[in-house]
Design an enzyme around this catalytic site. Structure first.
Site, PDB file in Angstrom:
ATOM      1  N   GLN A 109       1.564  -7.334  -2.130  1.00  0.00           N
ATOM      2  CA  GLN A 109       3.030  -7.008  -1.940  1.00  0.00           C
ATOM      3  C   GLN A 109       3.882  -7.872  -2.508  1.00  0.00           C
ATOM      4  O   GLN A 109       4.130  -9.307  -1.722  1.00  0.00           O
ATOM      5  CB  GLN A 109       3.334  -6.469  -0.585  1.00  0.00           C
ATOM      6  CG  GLN A 109       2.854  -5.442  -0.204  1.00  0.00           C
ATOM      7  CD  GLN A 109       1.510  -5.886   0.883  1.00  0.00           C
ATOM      8  OE1 GLN A 109       1.117  -6.820   0.742  1.00  0.00           O
ATOM      9  NE2 GLN A 109       1.316  -4.663   1.915  1.00  0.00           N
ATOM     10  N   THR A 123       6.498  -8.728   2.879  1.00  0.00           N
ATOM     11  CA  THR A 123       6.914  -7.540   2.013  1.00  0.00           C
ATOM     12  C   THR A 123       8.513  -7.615   1.836  1.00  0.00           C
ATOM     13  O   THR A 123       9.141  -7.517   0.749  1.00  0.00           O
ATOM     14  CB  THR A 123       6.578  -6.235   2.173  1.00  0.00           C
ATOM     15  OG1 THR A 123       5.097  -6.289   2.401  1.00  0.00           O
ATOM     16  CG2 THR A 123       6.805  -5.324   1.182  1.00  0.00           C
ATOM     17  N   ASP A 143       1.975   2.025  -5.067  1.00  0.00           N
ATOM     18  CA  ASP A 143       2.885   2.345  -4.174  1.00  0.00           C
ATOM     19  C   ASP A 143       4.059   1.597  -4.661  1.00  0.00           C
ATOM     20  O   ASP A 143       5.292   1.003  -4.020  1.00  0.00           O
ATOM     21  CB  ASP A 143       2.893   1.893  -2.471  1.00  0.00           C
ATOM     22  CG  ASP A 143       1.664   2.586  -1.950  1.00  0.00           C
ATOM     23  OD1 ASP A 143       1.264   3.480  -2.445  1.00  0.00           O
ATOM     24  OD2 ASP A 143       1.362   2.075  -0.948  1.00  0.00           O
ATOM     25  N   ARG A 169       1.812   9.118  -1.872  1.00  0.00           N
ATOM     26  CA  ARG A 169       1.204   9.279  -0.716  1.00  0.00           C
ATOM     27  C   ARG A 169       2.484   8.972   0.460  1.00  0.00           C
ATOM     28  O   ARG A 169       3.365   8.298   0.069  1.00  0.00           O
ATOM     29  CB  ARG A 169      -0.115   8.488  -0.464  1.00  0.00           C
ATOM     30  CG  ARG A 169       0.264   7.086  -0.665  1.00  0.00           C
ATOM     31  CD  ARG A 169      -0.777   6.345  -0.314  1.00  0.00           C
ATOM     32  NE  ARG A 169      -0.660   4.846  -0.400  1.00  0.00           N
ATOM     33  CZ  ARG A 169      -1.586   3.844  -0.106  1.00  0.00           C
ATOM     34  NH1 ARG A 169      -2.896   4.376   0.471  1.00  0.00           N
ATOM     35  NH2 ARG A 169      -1.379   2.691  -0.037  1.00  0.00           N
ATOM     36  N   GLN A 188       2.204  -4.553  -7.082  1.00  0.00           N
ATOM     37  CA  GLN A 188       2.463  -3.461  -5.823  1.00  0.00           C
ATOM     38  C   GLN A 188       3.769  -3.694  -5.309  1.00  0.00           C
ATOM     39  O   GLN A 188       4.345  -4.890  -5.280  1.00  0.00           O
ATOM     40  CB  GLN A 188       1.362  -4.192  -4.737  1.00  0.00           C
ATOM     41  CG  GLN A 188       1.356  -3.153  -3.750  1.00  0.00           C
ATOM     42  CD  GLN A 188       0.284  -3.701  -2.537  1.00  0.00           C
ATOM     43  OE1 GLN A 188      -0.725  -4.169  -2.878  1.00  0.00           O
ATOM     44  NE2 GLN A 188       0.157  -3.139  -1.476  1.00  0.00           N
ATOM     45  N   ASP A 189       4.237  -2.696  -4.926  1.00  0.00           N
ATOM     46  CA  ASP A 189       5.543  -2.572  -4.337  1.00  0.00           C
ATOM     47  C   ASP A 189       6.627  -3.088  -5.117  1.00  0.00           C
ATOM     48  O   ASP A 189       7.501  -3.845  -4.671  1.00  0.00           O
ATOM     49  CB  ASP A 189       5.494  -3.282  -2.879  1.00  0.00           C
ATOM     50  CG  ASP A 189       4.741  -2.730  -1.666  1.00  0.00           C
ATOM     51  OD1 ASP A 189       4.092  -1.544  -2.194  1.00  0.00           O
ATOM     52  OD2 ASP A 189       4.636  -3.365  -0.895  1.00  0.00           O
TER      53      ASP A 189
END
Length: 335
Positions: free
Chosen positions: A148, A119, A194, A250, A170-171
């Protein structure tokens, strides 16, 4: 030879070395020192060769190390396929695109790909330097929905992004480290799981955050030493048709702090609002709060009990001056 003549000759011989010692050598002429060349403070990048450089990385590399003055790199419209690094010694760099949608910096690395990226190394653009600014630019990770895949990874302090786009899944946007303060204004940021994550202290003002599927918008990892984490001021939360159940956030780490103020929330925001990342212990340590938000997703009636609704007095404390007060203090609107 008479005695007097002998004594005179001896005296002359003895005094000769002393005279040689006391005579100063001739000074060498000073070598002239060439003046340092003037610092270049503006460059142009154009993929078609009409500028000073063809790639953004070449222009960044040409910036004087540890510059004490801003250096503007103007980028003409075009797609720049490069993995760009603004290293820590390239301070005061300002990237200005010809147009937000017309200047695209893109790459396609992702976590677990053939090159074994993680990541943290999957970024398209990595900013490590302090006092970095970007305007009118699209930052994209083109890997697709493969896990990611970071479009923009920011570690430097006092980073500003105005009228930019961050595109990914994602990310998408990694705001990486504790001592980094970052300001995003009038930006468009999209993603899935996220897609806003990391430890930095960050303000999003007037930004659109677009969810592409059912997931989580934020995953802050604020430390217990930080007074602020992510703060959203006057933003808008939108979604693709595939996203009908999206959480505001979260906690990637137990002390995550995320606050939404005066934000328009679409119907895709789930009534509960927040998730504990499958760990009820996080409910005791996180700080998740909202104030005066509107839209179908802003109803607080069914919010999780461990989130907060700020009072008007509390909300007034969320100013750029207060949020970015760490270190020597910083107000990004002054730049």
């Amino acid at each position: 030879m008479h005695l007097s003549n002998l004594l005179l000759a001896a005296g002359l011989l003895l005094s000769a070395p002393l005279a040689a010692q006391t005579t100063a050598p001739a000074a060498k002429p000073a070598t002239p020192v060439a003046p340092a060349p003037p610092q270049v403070t503006r460059m142009t990048v154009a993929a078609d060769g009409s500028g000073d450089y063809r790639t953004v990385q070449e222009a960044v590399n040409a910036v004087r190390d540890l510059s004490q003055v801003p250096v503007t790199i103007f980028i003409k419209n075009g797609t720049y396929r490069e993995k760009l690094v603004v290293a820590s010694h390239k301070t005061q760099v300002k990237l200005v695109g010809e147009s937000r949608d017309g200047v695209v910096i893109t790459y396609g690395d992702y976590s677990g790909d053939a090159a074994q990226h993680k990541t943290y190394t999957s970024y398209t653009v990595l900013v490590q330097a302090t006092d970095f600014t970007a305007e009118n630019i699209t930052f994209q990770n083109s890997a697709g929905p493969v896990g990611q895949a970071v479009a923009l990874h920011v570690e430097g302090d006092r980073a500003i992004f105005r009228n930019c786009r961050m595109l990914g899944h994602q990310d998408t946007l990694y705001m990486a480290v504790e001592n980094s303060r970052q300001y995003y204004v009038n930006c468009f940021i999209e993603g899935t799981t996220d897609f806003l994550f990391g430890t930095a202290t960050v303000v999003f003002e007037g930004c659109e955050l677009r969810s592409k599927k059912n997931s989580y918008i934020t995953a802050a990892s604020t430390t217990e030493h930080q007074r602020y984490g992510y703060v959203f001021l006057n933003c808008k939360l939108t979604a693709d048709s595939a996203a009908t159940k999206v959480y505001l956030g979260r906690p990637w780490r137990p002390h995550a702090r995320t606050v939404f103020i005066n934000t328009v929330m679409g119907a895709h925001i789930t009534p509960a609002g927040w998730d504990n990342w499958r760990n009820p212990e996080n409910e005791r340590t996180v700080f998740y709060a909202e104030y005066n938000s509107t839209g179908p997703g802003a109803s607080v009636k069914d919010r999780v009990k461990w989130s907060r609704q700020l009072t008007a007095k509390e909300a007034r404390q969320y100013t750029l001056k207060n949020i970015f007060a760490g270190g020597a203090g910083w107000e990004p609107t002054a730049r």
